[in-house]
Scaffold this motif. Structure first.
Motif: not given
Length: 226
Positions: A165-187
């Protein structure tokens, strides 16, 4: 003598007239008559009967060529089926299926004295309303098929390898990971830019201090020479 001569012819004429009347009325009185019928004359029933039954006061002669029972529908169609059945004083006639309406029964039989008698009567068949069945909620619900005895049992390994049932959380995790990566790159970019500005300011300050020292050295040189 004259009175007797007139009396005898008159008495003879009276007896002859009475005899003639008896000869005419007696055979007519001996004819059989219908006693009952099914359906009854003038009755209203809820469906087309399968047969018509007529009962007479005397036994009906089994002369099938002279016994006729017709069941005529409103459209003029004769619904009688097969030959009538004679059983003593009762005559039965099979009837074909038909529509509701007024039916006319026309019959002719041979009574026990050998004379044919006939008549007719009517009965009415009402149209029967067919109730419409409303499906119950239980009938409309889809029933889950029960597993058959031949269905193999699912092993724990197969259950583990199946989709979770965790397959439904993959899009959410991908978005959160992208935000973290972009935030780290900006820092990182901001830190690099800040460090570069700090170095530029330090280099500018060093260059400014070196110029000041060179100017002071030039002023002190001629004084020493004198």
């Amino acid at each position: 003598m004259r009175r007797r001569s007139f009396f005898l012819p008159g008495l003879a004429a009276l007896l002859l007239t009475a005899g003639l009347l008896f000869a005419v009325v007696a055979p007519a009185a001996a004819h059989d008559e219908i006693v009952s019928s099914s359906p009854e004359a003038g009755s209203t029933i809820g469906g087309v009967p399968e047969e018509i039954s007529l009962t007479f006061s005397g036994e009906i002669l089994t002369d099938f060529s002279a016994v006729i029972i017709e069941v005529v529908a409103a459209d003029g169609q004769n619904l009688s089926s097969g030959n009538p059945i004679i059983d003593g004083t009762t005559v039965t006639q099979a009837v074909q299926p038909g529509q509701a309406g007024v039916f006319t029964v026309r019959w002719r039989v041979v009574s026990s004295d050998g004379h044919p008698i006939s008549n007719e009567y009517q009965y009415t068949v009402e149209a029967v309303a067919v109730p419409t069945s409303t499906p119950t909620p239980e009938a409309t619900e889809e029933q889950t098929p029960e597993p058959s005895a031949t269905t193999p049992a699912t092993t724990s390994g197969e259950m583990h390898n199946g989709p979770s049932g965790g397959g439904e959380l993959l899009p959410v995790l991908a978005v959160v990971s992208g935000v973290i990566v972009l935030g780290g790159a900006l820092i990182v970019v901001l830190m690099v830019a800040r460090e570069r500005r700090r170095r530029d300011r330090a280099a500018a300050a060093a260059a400014s201090g070196q110029g000041s020292r060179d100017g002071n050295t030039g002023k002190d040189g001629p004084a020493d020479a004198s």
